[in-house]
Design an enzyme around this catalytic site. Sequence first.
Site, PDB file in Angstrom:
ATOM      1  N   THR A 237     -12.207  30.010 -37.687  1.00 61.16           N
ATOM      2  CA  THR A 237     -12.424  30.855 -36.521  1.00 61.16           C
ATOM      3  C   THR A 237     -12.246  32.488 -37.008  1.00 61.16           C
ATOM      4  OG1 THR A 237     -11.615  31.313 -34.021  1.00 61.16           O
ATOM      5  CG2 THR A 237     -10.914  29.599 -35.318  1.00 61.16           C
ATOM      6  N   GLY A 238     -12.486  33.500 -36.044  1.00 63.50           N
ATOM      7  CA  GLY A 238     -11.905  35.050 -35.984  1.00 63.50           C
ATOM      8  C   GLY A 238     -10.755  34.954 -35.186  1.00 63.50           C
TER       9      GLY A 238
ATOM     10  N   ARG B 127      -8.936  45.713 -31.883  1.00 64.43           N
ATOM     11  CA  ARG B 127      -8.027  44.773 -30.949  1.00 64.43           C
ATOM     12  C   ARG B 127      -6.896  43.863 -31.225  1.00 64.43           C
ATOM     13  NH1 ARG B 127     -12.368  40.272 -29.851  1.00 64.43           N
ATOM     14  NH2 ARG B 127     -13.141  40.492 -33.192  1.00 64.43           N
TER      15      ARG B 127
ATOM     16  N   ASP C 225     -22.072  30.528 -31.537  1.00 61.25           N
ATOM     17  CA  ASP C 225     -22.378  31.153 -30.640  1.00 61.25           C
ATOM     18  C   ASP C 225     -22.825  32.977 -30.583  1.00 61.25           C
ATOM     19  OD1 ASP C 225     -20.179  32.862 -28.340  1.00 61.25           O
ATOM     20  OD2 ASP C 225     -19.560  31.740 -30.373  1.00 61.25           O
TER      21      ASP C 225
ATOM     22  N   GLU D 168     -11.436  33.400 -24.537  1.00 61.74           N
ATOM     23  CA  GLU D 168     -11.334  34.973 -25.778  1.00 61.74           C
ATOM     24  C   GLU D 168      -9.936  34.805 -25.862  1.00 61.74           C
ATOM     25  OE1 GLU D 168     -13.467  35.554 -27.485  1.00 61.74           O
ATOM     26  OE2 GLU D 168     -15.381  34.767 -26.846  1.00 61.74           O
TER      27      GLU D 168
ATOM     28  N   LYS E 256     -17.669  33.197 -42.610  1.00 64.55           N
ATOM     29  CA  LYS E 256     -17.635  31.449 -42.895  1.00 64.55           C
ATOM     30  C   LYS E 256     -18.547  31.586 -43.341  1.00 64.55           C
ATOM     31  CE  LYS E 256     -16.316  31.900 -37.183  1.00 64.55           C
ATOM     32  NZ  LYS E 256     -16.135  31.530 -36.293  1.00 64.55           N
TER      33      LYS E 256
ATOM     34  N   ASP F 280     -17.295  26.855 -34.548  1.00 59.18           N
ATOM     35  CA  ASP F 280     -17.134  28.137 -33.940  1.00 59.18           C
ATOM     36  C   ASP F 280     -15.784  27.563 -32.734  1.00 59.18           C
ATOM     37  OD1 ASP F 280     -15.998  31.088 -33.753  1.00 59.18           O
ATOM     38  OD2 ASP F 280     -17.490  30.608 -31.964  1.00 59.18           O
ATOM     39  N   PHE F 281     -14.504  28.335 -32.543  1.00 60.36           N
ATOM     40  CA  PHE F 281     -13.780  28.122 -31.522  1.00 60.36           C
ATOM     41  C   PHE F 281     -14.243  28.887 -30.017  1.00 60.36           C
ATOM     42  CE2 PHE F 281      -9.281  27.890 -29.573  1.00 60.36           C
ATOM     43  CZ  PHE F 281      -9.663  26.923 -29.716  1.00 60.36           C
ATOM     44  N   ASP F 282     -13.602  30.015 -30.179  1.00 62.81           N
ATOM     45  CA  ASP F 282     -13.724  31.411 -29.430  1.00 62.81           C
ATOM     46  C   ASP F 282     -15.428  31.318 -28.385  1.00 62.81           C
ATOM     47  OD1 ASP F 282     -11.009  33.049 -28.465  1.00 62.81           O
ATOM     48  OD2 ASP F 282     -11.235  32.765 -30.192  1.00 62.81           O
TER      49      ASP F 282
ATOM     50  N   ASN G 284     -20.848  36.698 -35.729  1.00 65.91           N
ATOM     51  CA  ASN G 284     -20.245  36.149 -36.721  1.00 65.91           C
ATOM     52  C   ASN G 284     -20.377  34.772 -37.565  1.00 65.91           C
ATOM     53  OD1 ASN G 284     -18.282  35.714 -35.163  1.00 65.91           O
ATOM     54  ND2 ASN G 284     -16.363  35.337 -35.468  1.00 65.91           N
ATOM     55  N   ASP G 285     -20.795  33.330 -36.215  1.00 67.32           N
ATOM     56  CA  ASP G 285     -21.156  33.034 -36.419  1.00 67.32           C
ATOM     57  C   ASP G 285     -22.584  32.534 -37.872  1.00 67.32           C
ATOM     58  OD1 ASP G 285     -18.327  31.650 -35.635  1.00 67.32           O
ATOM     59  OD2 ASP G 285     -20.200  31.988 -33.223  1.00 67.32           O
TER      60      ASP G 285
END
Length: 214
Positions: free
Chosen positions: A95-96, A52, A164, A16, A141, A7-9, A167-168
């Site tokens: 990543t989202g 968002r 984390d 973020e 994912k 994942d990224f963020d 969504n992961d």
Amino acid sequence: MSLIAFDFDGTLSDSEMTVLLARRAGAADEVAEITERAMNDELSYAESLYQRAELLSGLDEELVDAAFDEVALRPGAGALIERLQAEGHHVAVLTGGFERGVERALAKQGVEADTIVANRLPMEGGKLTGAAEGPLIEGTKDDALAALADELGVPMAETVAVGDGANDLPMLEVAGVAIGFVPKDAVRPVCDAVVASMFRLGKVFEGYDVLPAE
């Protein structure tokens, strides 16, 4: 070869992206609240991202660029990616978050991911439209990980997922090894290991024979 999916963020980066963008759009508090609800599984990821993105509508391209320039990898993340690639592993970022931010952060550390699956914020007339598009809004994912493993000919048992937030969960549940990076409470139960730094993550990779001991 293993497939290592990050994942990224919140994982590879402590930035973020939507928060960095929201600060420039004067919507930081609203965006942070939506993000928190999504991470704790109180709101679907797709719903949270659309909400968002709408708050970012009209943000000027120059300000968008400045926000993406602020995205940075965690200390040690670039070196860990290089170690994994040197051992012949395929490193993917699922990543989202947004492609541009991921690419900028990696480039700053002089590294590249082998695959990036990410979303985009479309622009029109030099401003954000308030929409969001990409494979990981409605898509999940686990499907992205399975499709990539299939494409590479890597059995799912030889995949590792690191994440984390809520969504992961799908990719952590289907990966051969699931590692939580300071995971949210909803995520912790599915993790085979939990770490709080890239150094510890490297040690866990060594423990699972993904990397040779240093």
